[in-house]
Motif scaffolding. Structure first.
Motif, PDB file in Angstrom:
ATOM      1  N   GLU A   1       3.601  13.392   0.495  1.00 53.25           N
ATOM      2  CA  GLU A   1       3.847  12.496   1.625  1.00 53.25           C
ATOM      3  C   GLU A   1       2.576  12.258   2.433  1.00 53.25           C
ATOM      4  OE1 GLU A   1       7.023  13.848   4.032  1.00 53.25           O
ATOM      5  OE2 GLU A   1       8.536  13.716   2.449  1.00 53.25           O
TER       6      GLU A   1
ATOM      7  N   VAL B   1       0.438   9.789   0.524  1.00 54.51           N
ATOM      8  CA  VAL B   1       0.956   8.419   0.663  1.00 54.51           C
ATOM      9  C   VAL B   1       0.593   7.854   2.024  1.00 54.51           C
ATOM     10  CG1 VAL B   1       3.047   7.026   0.787  1.00 54.51           C
ATOM     11  CG2 VAL B   1       2.828   8.782  -0.971  1.00 54.51           C
TER      12      VAL B   1
ATOM     13  N   ASP C   1      -1.709   4.663   2.655  1.00 51.33           N
ATOM     14  CA  ASP C   1      -1.212   3.521   3.441  1.00 51.33           C
ATOM     15  C   ASP C   1      -2.194   3.148   4.533  1.00 51.33           C
ATOM     16  OD1 ASP C   1       1.040   3.047   2.033  1.00 51.33           O
ATOM     17  OD2 ASP C   1       2.390   4.180   3.336  1.00 51.33           O
TER      18      ASP C   1
ATOM     19  N   GLY D   1       3.685   1.130   4.029  1.00 45.34           N
ATOM     20  CA  GLY D   1       4.955   1.480   3.398  1.00 45.34           C
ATOM     21  C   GLY D   1       5.199   0.833   2.058  1.00 45.34           C
TER      22      GLY D   1
ATOM     23  N   GLU E   1       6.157   3.284  -1.001  1.00 37.28           N
ATOM     24  CA  GLU E   1       7.544   3.741  -1.085  1.00 37.28           C
ATOM     25  C   GLU E   1       8.483   2.591  -1.460  1.00 37.28           C
ATOM     26  OE1 GLU E   1       8.533   5.574   2.562  1.00 37.28           O
ATOM     27  OE2 GLU E   1       7.186   7.297   2.283  1.00 37.28           O
ATOM     28  N   ARG E   2       8.246   1.380  -0.914  1.00 32.88           N
ATOM     29  CA  ARG E   2       9.126   0.256  -1.216  1.00 32.88           C
ATOM     30  C   ARG E   2       9.085  -0.112  -2.699  1.00 32.88           C
ATOM     31  NH1 ARG E   2       6.733  -2.009   3.382  1.00 32.88           N
ATOM     32  NH2 ARG E   2       5.567  -3.465   2.054  1.00 32.88           N
TER      33      ARG E   2
ATOM     34  N   GLY F   1       8.129   1.898  -5.073  1.00 35.86           N
ATOM     35  CA  GLY F   1       8.450   3.051  -5.915  1.00 35.86           C
ATOM     36  C   GLY F   1       7.344   3.399  -6.893  1.00 35.86           C
ATOM     37  N   TRP F   2       6.087   3.380  -6.405  1.00 37.06           N
ATOM     38  CA  TRP F   2       4.950   3.640  -7.287  1.00 37.06           C
ATOM     39  C   TRP F   2       4.986   5.048  -7.893  1.00 37.06           C
ATOM     40  CZ3 TRP F   2      -0.076   1.371  -4.693  1.00 37.06           C
ATOM     41  CH2 TRP F   2       0.016  -0.040  -4.672  1.00 37.06           C
TER      42      TRP F   2
ATOM     43  N   ASP G   1       7.511   7.080  -8.643  1.00 33.15           N
ATOM     44  CA  ASP G   1       8.461   7.199  -9.749  1.00 33.15           C
ATOM     45  C   ASP G   1       7.986   6.415 -10.970  1.00 33.15           C
ATOM     46  OD1 ASP G   1      10.084   8.767  -8.175  1.00 33.15           O
ATOM     47  OD2 ASP G   1      11.282   7.070  -7.449  1.00 33.15           O
TER      48      ASP G   1
END
Length: 223
Positions: A192, A195, A199, A206, A209-210, A212-213, A215
Motif C-alpha cells: 500500500e 502504491v 500515485d 488512485g 487500484e481502479r 487493478g494493476w 492483480d
C-alpha cells in the motif's frame, strides 16, 4: 410610291422627299444611308420583308427629341420622390429613293442604329521579338546531408511489456521505466505504501487500484 420601313424597333410609312426623325443612326450629317428592313413597297407586302427592296435617305443632322419628365414617388416606405428629365437622341433624314429591287447591290451604307460612327480599330504594331538570352548552366546544388534518424530507445534486458496492463500506453510505460519499474513482478509485490508513493510520484491519483494493476501483474508474471 410609298414604302413601310423598320428601324429602331419602329415602323414608318415614307415617300420620296419626306423628312423623318428616327432613332439615332451610326452616321454623320451629309452621309447617304439605306434602310434594308422594308415591310412593304407599293402593293408588294413582305413575308416579313420584301426581298431586294430598300429605302435610301440622306442624313440631315443628329438632333435630340423633346424633353420628357420622369417623376417617381414612393408613398409607403420612405416617402421619397425623384424627378428626372430625358431627351432622346434622334437622326433627321430626308428620304431620297425607294428601290423595289436591287437594293442589295446598290453599295450604299446600311442604316444602323447606334451612338455614332465607330472608327475601324487601328492595326496593332507587330511586337518585336525579345532578344534571346543565353541560358547559363547552373552549378550543381550541393546535397544537404540527410538527418540521421534517432534510434528508438531499447528496452532494458529482462523488462516486461507493461503496456499489457489496463490503461498503460507507450507514454505511461516510459514514465514507469524512468521510475525504475520494468517488470510485472515488481508491480505484483507493491505494498500500500508503494502504491501511494507511485500515485504521488506519477500523479496517478488512485489509478493503480481502479485499474487493478497489482492483480493483473500477478497473472502476467506467471507467464
Amino acid at each position: 410610291m410609298f414604302a413601310v420601313l423598320k428601324t429602331g424597333g419602329k415602323q414608318y410609312k415614307v415617300a420620296s422627299g419626306d423628312i423623318l426623325r428616327v432613332e439615332k443612326l451610326a452616321a454623320q450629317a451629309g452621309d447617304k444611308v439605306q434602310f434594308n428592313d422594308i415591310l412593304m413597297v407599293g402593293a408588294t407586302v413582305g413575308t416579313p420583308l420584301v426581298e431586294g427592296a430598300g429605302v435610301q435617305a440622306e442624313v440631315i443632322d443628329q438632333i435630340k427629341g423633346e424633353k420628357t419628365i420622369n417623376f417617381v414617388k414612393r408613398r409607403r416606405k420612405h416617402g421619397s420622390q425623384r424627378k428626372k428629365g430625358h431627351r432622346q437622341q434622334l437622326t433627321l433624314v430626308r428620304i431620297a429613293d425607294i428601290l423595289e429591287k436591287g437594293a442589295d447591290k446598290s453599295g450604299v451604307m446600311a442604316a444602323v442604329s447606334g451612338a455614332g460612327v465607330v472608327a475601324a480599330p487601328a492595326a496593332k504594331p507587330a511586337k518585336k521579338a525579345a532578344p534571346k538570352t543565353e541560358v547559363k548552366a547552373e552549378a550543381p546544388k550541393a546535397e544537404k546531408p540527410k538527418a540521421e534518424k534517432k534510434a528508438a530507445p531499447k528496452k532494458a534486458e529482462g523488462a516486461d511489456d507493461l503496456k499489457k496492463l489496463s490503461g498503460v500506453g507507450p507514454a505511461l510505460e516510459k514514465k514507469l521505466h524512468e521510475a525504475g519499474v520494468t517488470t510485472f513482478a515488481q508491480i505484483a509485490a507493491w505494498t500500500e505504501a508503494d502504491v501511494a508513493a507511485m500515485d504521488e510520484k506519477l500523479s496517478f491519483k488512485g489509478r493503480i487500484e481502479r485499474e487493478g494493476w497489482i492483480d493483473q501483474a500477478k497473472e502476467l508474471a506467471k507467464g
